[in-house]
Structures are given as C-alpha cells and as structure tokens.
Design a protein around this motif. Structure first.
Motif, mmCIF file in Angstrom:
data_model
loop_
_atom_site.group_PDB
_atom_site.id
_atom_site.type_symbol
_atom_site.label_atom_id
_atom_site.label_comp_id
_atom_site.label_asym_id
_atom_site.label_seq_id
_atom_site.Cartn_x
_atom_site.Cartn_y
_atom_site.Cartn_z
ATOM 1 N N ILE A 1 34.337 32.665 41.249
ATOM 2 C CA ILE A 1 33.938 33.081 39.934
ATOM 3 C C ILE A 1 34.322 32.659 38.743
ATOM 4 N N PRO A 2 33.725 32.375 37.967
ATOM 5 C CA PRO A 2 33.585 31.680 36.697
ATOM 6 C C PRO A 2 34.853 31.437 36.558
ATOM 7 N N ILE A 3 35.350 30.308 36.168
ATOM 8 C CA ILE A 3 37.038 30.469 35.545
ATOM 9 C C ILE A 3 36.265 30.738 33.774
ATOM 10 N N SER A 4 35.653 30.748 33.143
ATOM 11 C CA SER A 4 35.771 31.571 32.036
ATOM 12 C C SER A 4 35.565 33.008 31.697
ATOM 13 N N TRP A 5 36.195 33.688 33.227
ATOM 14 C CA TRP A 5 36.248 34.615 33.445
ATOM 15 C C TRP A 5 37.451 35.705 33.556
ATOM 16 N N GLY A 6 37.756 36.785 33.278
ATOM 17 C CA GLY A 6 39.270 37.276 32.974
ATOM 18 C C GLY A 6 38.607 38.926 33.683
ATOM 19 N N ASP A 7 39.605 39.689 32.873
ATOM 20 C CA ASP A 7 39.493 40.875 33.922
ATOM 21 C C ASP A 7 38.009 42.028 33.290
ATOM 22 N N ALA A 8 38.590 41.144 32.066
ATOM 23 C CA ALA A 8 37.095 42.763 31.373
ATOM 24 C C ALA A 8 36.413 42.128 32.055
ATOM 25 N N GLU A 9 36.132 40.893 32.124
ATOM 26 C CA GLU A 9 34.219 40.357 32.769
ATOM 27 C C GLU A 9 34.215 40.583 34.473
ATOM 28 N N ILE A 10 35.724 40.461 35.077
ATOM 29 C CA ILE A 10 35.614 40.903 36.475
ATOM 30 C C ILE A 10 34.833 42.668 36.589
ATOM 31 N N THR B 1 41.538 42.466 38.714
ATOM 32 C CA THR B 1 42.263 41.826 38.573
ATOM 33 C C THR B 1 41.251 39.482 38.806
ATOM 34 N N VAL B 2 41.313 39.175 37.893
ATOM 35 C CA VAL B 2 41.266 38.163 37.810
ATOM 36 C C VAL B 2 42.538 36.914 38.388
ATOM 37 N N PHE B 3 43.122 36.392 38.986
ATOM 38 C CA PHE B 3 44.414 35.308 39.404
ATOM 39 C C PHE B 3 44.287 34.020 38.589
ATOM 40 N N LYS B 4 45.212 34.486 38.125
ATOM 41 C CA LYS B 4 46.247 32.916 36.943
ATOM 42 C C LYS B 4 46.924 32.390 36.872
ATOM 43 N N ASP B 5 47.142 31.037 37.474
ATOM 44 C CA ASP B 5 48.699 30.456 36.961
ATOM 45 C C ASP B 5 49.508 30.988 35.807
ATOM 46 N N LYS B 6 50.399 31.178 36.770
ATOM 47 C CA LYS B 6 51.696 31.721 35.882
ATOM 48 C C LYS B 6 52.126 30.958 35.105
ATOM 49 N N THR C 1 50.517 28.302 32.976
ATOM 50 C CA THR C 1 48.664 27.726 31.746
ATOM 51 C C THR C 1 48.040 28.851 31.642
ATOM 52 N N GLN C 2 48.026 29.955 32.474
ATOM 53 C CA GLN C 2 47.178 31.626 32.137
ATOM 54 C C GLN C 2 45.882 30.916 32.875
ATOM 55 N N GLN C 3 45.152 29.992 33.394
ATOM 56 C CA GLN C 3 44.637 29.147 33.345
ATOM 57 C C GLN C 3 43.683 29.897 34.702
ATOM 58 N N SER C 4 42.502 30.148 35.160
ATOM 59 C CA SER C 4 41.984 31.385 35.745
ATOM 60 C C SER C 4 41.717 30.595 37.522
ATOM 61 N N LYS C 5 42.610 30.917 38.965
ATOM 62 C CA LYS C 5 42.297 30.284 39.689
ATOM 63 C C LYS C 5 40.791 30.447 40.442
ATOM 64 N N GLY C 6 40.286 30.893 39.720
ATOM 65 C CA GLY C 6 38.582 30.843 39.891
ATOM 66 C C GLY C 6 38.596 31.911 41.577
ATOM 67 N N ASN D 1 27.804 39.516 47.401
ATOM 68 C CA ASN D 1 27.832 38.470 47.272
ATOM 69 C C ASN D 1 27.182 37.405 47.917
ATOM 70 N N GLY D 2 26.769 35.862 47.020
ATOM 71 C CA GLY D 2 26.047 34.823 46.853
ATOM 72 C C GLY D 2 25.059 34.761 45.963
ATOM 73 N N MET D 3 25.858 35.987 45.002
ATOM 74 C CA MET D 3 25.448 35.990 43.677
ATOM 75 C C MET D 3 26.179 35.066 43.084
ATOM 76 N N GLN D 4 24.380 34.564 41.843
ATOM 77 C CA GLN D 4 24.868 32.642 42.040
ATOM 78 C C GLN D 4 25.342 33.303 40.154
ATOM 79 N N ILE D 5 25.749 33.202 39.548
ATOM 80 C CA ILE D 5 26.623 33.195 38.121
ATOM 81 C C ILE D 5 27.264 31.569 37.590
ATOM 82 N N ASP D 6 27.080 30.729 36.482
ATOM 83 C CA ASP D 6 27.299 30.097 36.169
ATOM 84 C C ASP D 6 27.330 28.841 37.453
#
Length: 110
Positions: A35-44, A58-63, A65-70, A90-95
């Motif tokens: 998933i795009p790194i810019s995504w958070g829970d709202a986007e997913i 839920t988007v998994f984030k680094d505890k 840095t709070q950076q998305s793990k993708g 599945n296979g959808m292209q985003i960003d």
C-alpha cells in the motif's frame, strides 16, 4: 494480553488508541501488501469499505517513527466480502505500486 472478546454489540468505530486489531470470522481477514506509504487507517478503510461491513482496517506503522510499513490488515464480518475485496483489489495499481491482497492464514483450530 490478547484477550479475544467476541462481544457482538452496538456498531460504530471503536478506533481510539489502536490497541489490538479486531479480527473477523475465519476467512474474513485480509493482509494488504504494497500500500502507498502515504496511507493511514482512514485511507485503507475508505478503499476497502465498499466491499462489505468492515470489522477493522489498520495500517501497520513503525512504533518509533510512526512511518507506515507499507502493509495493512482488513477484517470483514463475512467471507463473501473478503473474497470480493480480493477479487477487486488484488493487483490494483495505486501510486505506482501493485496492491497484493490475500487471506490471513488461520492459525490453529478456533
């Protein structure tokens, strides 16, 4: 502790603090990779809610840095919705990334 409380009751998002990813029934829980790194829970949630009633998204984030793990985790309340989401996303292209959507493997007997 990982208490699996199966309380079915009043709807509404109980998403304060992000403690514990609520799981749906077996066959209803999806991992979403790439998933795009810019995504958070709202986007997913926005992306996967059209396919059915979501138990959690839920988007998994680094505890630290709070950076998305993708990658993220989506649960539905029924397996048909999960299959629809896989078929559509599945296979959808985003960003410039291709989403990979697959069922979480059930661990052990329930």
């Amino acid at each position: 502790g990982m208490g699996m409380g199966m309380g079915m009751g009043g709807g509404g998002q109980q998403g304060q603090g992000g403690q514990g990813n609520k799981s749906g029934p077996a066959g209803c829980n999806l991992f979403i990779y790439q998933i795009p790194i810019s995504w958070g829970d709202a986007e997913i949630n926005q992306c996967f809610s059209p396919f059915g009633t979501m138990v959690s998204g839920t988007v998994f984030k680094d505890k630290m840095t709070q950076q998305s793990k993708g990658f993220g985790f989506v649960s539905y309340d029924n397996a048909m919705s999960a299959q629809s989401a896989i078929a559509a996303m599945n296979g959808m292209q985003i960003d410039g990334r291709r989403l990979k959507v697959e069922l979480k493997k059930a661990k052990g007997p329930y």
